[in-house]
Design an enzyme around this catalytic site. Structure first.
Site, PDB file in Angstrom:
ATOM      1  CE  LYS A  24       2.096  -4.485   1.302  1.00 12.93           C
ATOM      2  NZ  LYS A  24       2.627  -5.372   0.264  1.00 12.93           N
ATOM      3  CG  HIS A  40       2.063   0.553  -4.095  1.00  7.89           C
ATOM      4  ND1 HIS A  40       0.752   0.419  -4.505  1.00  7.89           N
ATOM      5  CD2 HIS A  40       2.575  -0.704  -4.060  1.00  7.89           C
ATOM      6  CE1 HIS A  40       0.496  -0.863  -4.710  1.00  7.89           C
ATOM      7  NE2 HIS A  40       1.580  -1.566  -4.453  1.00  7.89           N
ATOM      8  CD  GLN A  92       6.522  -2.710   1.605  1.00 12.81           C
ATOM      9  OE1 GLN A  92       7.184  -3.438   2.329  1.00 12.81           O
ATOM     10  NE2 GLN A  92       5.723  -3.194   0.657  1.00 12.81           N
ATOM     11  CG  ASP A 148       1.808   3.568   1.346  1.00 13.53           C
ATOM     12  OD1 ASP A 148       1.741   2.649   2.191  1.00 13.53           O
ATOM     13  OD2 ASP A 148       1.921   3.353   0.124  1.00 13.53           O
TER      14      ASP A 148
END
Length: 409
Positions: A224, A121, A201, A198
């Site tokens: 999220k 990202h 997700q 990261d």
């Protein structure tokens, strides 16, 4: 067990869009919020609203208790060794920028290497680009396999003794690829580098154990994972955080302020300058309670089933390309695709006319779009509140879109 009752906890899903029941397939961008989280926010502002760590009055004590209680929930949620390793931030972007500006500036010198991948990202690319430019370092990319996965051989080829930082997404927000971060951590450590993960997700969908992964930093966002926007977490190993300088200065994070010099509070508060994100942390704690009650293992299993079912059904549509690993077991609940000859924005617009929400664009991953040799894609992302009926609606909508554009063109 994930069942139809789960959807009833999410008030926003009980509505019609353009005359059709809403099918929300954009959870990779942001998840919807259950009543438990909405009520936690409401209750905090109605009964406990106060600043933390400062006052001795009842509201201040209650707010502090709830805020620090949320930190304890996060610590257990990712199995950090201590609450001192849990820093509340605005989100994944802030966490990675803080790591780059604090740890990176202190440890990266001219000629050193920073290693990332093509599937990152933008939030896990630009901070390292800026650091490399500032320090005269070399930014390197791990090559991807044809199916959008990475091999440990490619990681070993990229990481050298000059590498100081390896930063990698755990789960790709485009391909759904699940990366072997534990093994990458070992390779990084063998070369004297640290691993930044990261986890934006991953944290909503997988059981996370930062000690078992042995990553040095782990970043994720509350919005999220059923929590509110504006709250996230920066995890770092205590020994590393202790040696890092804050990047924001002001109230809350100080120990003593003199006319010409100041000292900082101990961990984790030295990184939380100003009035912290109190209500967001409290609501994130409620989201963690909600996810724990359902079970992260159950959520992961459910999403694998959704992705497998969706890929099987979507592959029946002639002229539809799906990106990422073909094996549903190697990907999270994300299916990114394109209809040949049709721009993904047009596909998303037609789907929205039927009440189906998907994402279209470059997904803040332009280097990956270049690697895929496309300008944009459409993306359906699944979460615990989706079911096979949602997939059926998506497939029906895609067939209608294909027919519509075939008639137009």
């Amino acid at each position: 067990m994930i069942n139809q009752e789960i959807k009833s906890y999410f008030p926003i899903l009980n509505q019609e869009i353009n005359g059709h029941p809403l099918v929300y397939l954009d959870s990779a961008a942001t998840s919807q919020k259950p009543v438990q989280v909405i009520e936690a926010l409401k209750k905090y502002y109605e009964f406990d609203n106060s600043n933390v760590h400062r006052g001795v009055h009842t509201l201040g004590n209650r707010a502090t208790e709830h805020y620090e209680g949320a930190r304890e929930k996060v610590q257990k949620f990712i199995n950090a060794d201590s609450t001192e390793e849990i820093v509340f931030v605005r989100g994944t972007t802030t966490a990675i920028n803080t790591i780059a500006q604090s740890y990176g500036r202190a440890n990266v010198e001219e000629g050193d290497e920073i290693v990332i991948t093509y599937m990152e990202h933008h939030s896990n690319i630009i901070p390292w680009q800026q650091l490399a430019k500032e320090r005269g370092a070399i930014l390197k990319y791990v090559e991807l396999e044809e199916d959008g996965t990475i091999s440990l051989e490619q990681v070993r080829a990229a990481v050298t003794e000059r590498t100081k930082i390896v930063s990698m997404v755990y789960v790709s927000n485009v391909l759904g690829t699940m990366n072997p971060v534990k093994e990458v951590a070992q390779i990084a450590h063998e070369n004297g580098a640290v691993l930044v993960v990261d986890g934006a997700q991953a944290a909503p969908h997988l059981k996370i154990d930062v000690q078992q992964l042995d990553c040095d930093f782990f970043a994720f966002s509350g919005h999220k994972m059923c929590g509110p926007t504006g709250i996230g977490v920066m995890y770092g190993k205590k020994a590393l955080l202790n040696n890092m300088e804050p990047v924001e200065f002001g109230g809350e994070m100080i120990d003593f302020v003199g006319l010409y010099d100041s000292t900082w509070k101990e961990l984790p508060w030295k990184f939380e300058g100003g009035t912290p994100i109190i209500a967001g942390a409290v609501a994130l704690g409620a989201a963690i309670d909600f996810l724990n009650e359902i079970g992260l293992n159950e959520i992961e299993k459910h999403e694998h089933e959704m992705a497998a079912y969706a890929m099987n059904e979507m592959q029946q549509i002639k002229g539809l390309d799906i990106y990422g690993p073909k094996d549903p077991g190697k990907r999270a609940g994300i299916v990114t695709f394109n209809l040949k000859e049709v721009h993904p924005h047009d596909v998303a617009t037609v789907l929205d006319m039927s009440g189906i929400a998907v994402r279209a664009g470059h997904h803040c991953a332009q280097p990956l779009m270049k690697w895929l040799d496309v300008t944009a894609t459409a993306r359906a992302s699944f979460y615990l509140y989706n079911n096979e009926a949602d997939v059926d609606r998506l497939v029906e909508g895609l067939r209608s879109a294909k027919e519509y554009f075939s008639d137009v063109f």
